[in-house]
Design a protein around this motif. Structure first.
Motif, short mmCIF file in Angstrom:
data_model
loop_
_atom_site.label_atom_id
_atom_site.label_comp_id
_atom_site.label_asym_id
_atom_site.label_seq_id
_atom_site.Cartn_x
_atom_site.Cartn_y
_atom_site.Cartn_z
N UNK A 61 -9.98 -7.09 -6.42
CA UNK A 61 -9.09 -5.94 -6.45
C UNK A 61 -8.80 -5.52 -7.88
N UNK A 62 -8.35 -4.28 -8.01
CA UNK A 62 -7.83 -3.76 -9.26
C UNK A 62 -6.37 -3.43 -8.99
N UNK A 63 -5.48 -3.86 -9.88
CA UNK A 63 -4.06 -3.61 -9.69
C UNK A 63 -3.50 -2.89 -10.92
N UNK A 87 3.72 4.46 -9.68
CA UNK A 87 4.18 3.11 -9.34
C UNK A 87 3.00 2.16 -9.20
N UNK A 88 3.30 0.97 -8.74
CA UNK A 88 2.28 -0.07 -8.61
C UNK A 88 1.29 0.28 -7.49
N UNK A 89 0.02 -0.08 -7.71
CA UNK A 89 -1.01 0.18 -6.70
C UNK A 89 -2.09 -0.89 -6.81
N UNK A 90 -2.57 -1.36 -5.67
CA UNK A 90 -3.66 -2.32 -5.62
C UNK A 90 -4.82 -1.67 -4.88
N UNK A 91 -6.01 -1.74 -5.50
CA UNK A 91 -7.20 -1.09 -4.96
C UNK A 91 -8.24 -2.16 -4.65
N UNK A 92 -8.72 -2.19 -3.41
CA UNK A 92 -9.76 -3.14 -3.04
C UNK A 92 -11.09 -2.71 -3.64
#
Length: 143
Positions: A61-63, A87-92
């Motif tokens: 992931x990329x956060x 805001x915060x985001x997590x990308x698979x």
């Protein structure tokens, strides 16, 4: 007149856009090189759970960690995509990715910290941060 003289005369916005363009080109080059070196993809899903505890993040992931608005680019060995958010985001990321690259730029003049991380199975592999106005953080890792 040299490039450095020109650079000093550019506005902050023009400098920021130039940095993002250079970072995106770098990510594309890494993705193309990595795509040529990647192995055949095998699909073998496996999910095991032997306890009742909360599931731990799996995969790659990329956060992005930032309280304000941001935009950038993220890619693996097969593709590069524009990313943006607030805001915060997590990308698979594709589980078969071997090289992951990403950048994010703050869309405001805040001195708050923007951090971008590459995660593997919930653990930070590599990260980069900036607290500059309209700052850019860029990170790349082999996973």
């Amino acid at each position: 007149m040299s490039f450095l003289d020109d650079w000093k005369e550019w506005s902050t916005a023009k400098k920021a856009i130039s940095i993002i363009v250079v970072c995106c080109i770098g990510i594309i080059i890494i993705a193309v090189i990595g795509g040529g070196l990647s192995h055949d993809k095998n699909t073998s899903p496996s999910t095991k759970s032997n306890d009742n505890s909360a599931p731990q993040a799996q995969g790659k992931q990329i956060k992005i960690i930032y309280s304000g608005e941001w935009s950038g680019a993220a890619g693996d060995t097969g593709s590069v995509n524009s990313i943006s958010g607030s805001g915060d985001k997590t990308i698979d990321v594709d589980k078969d990715a071997h090289i992951i690259s990403a950048n994010a730029q703050k869309q405001d003049s805040s001195s708050d910290n923007l951090t971008i991380q590459i995660l593997k199975d919930g653990k930070v592999v590599k990260e980069a941060s900036t607290n500059a106005e309209y700052g850019v953080a860029q990170v790349s890792a082999s996973v």
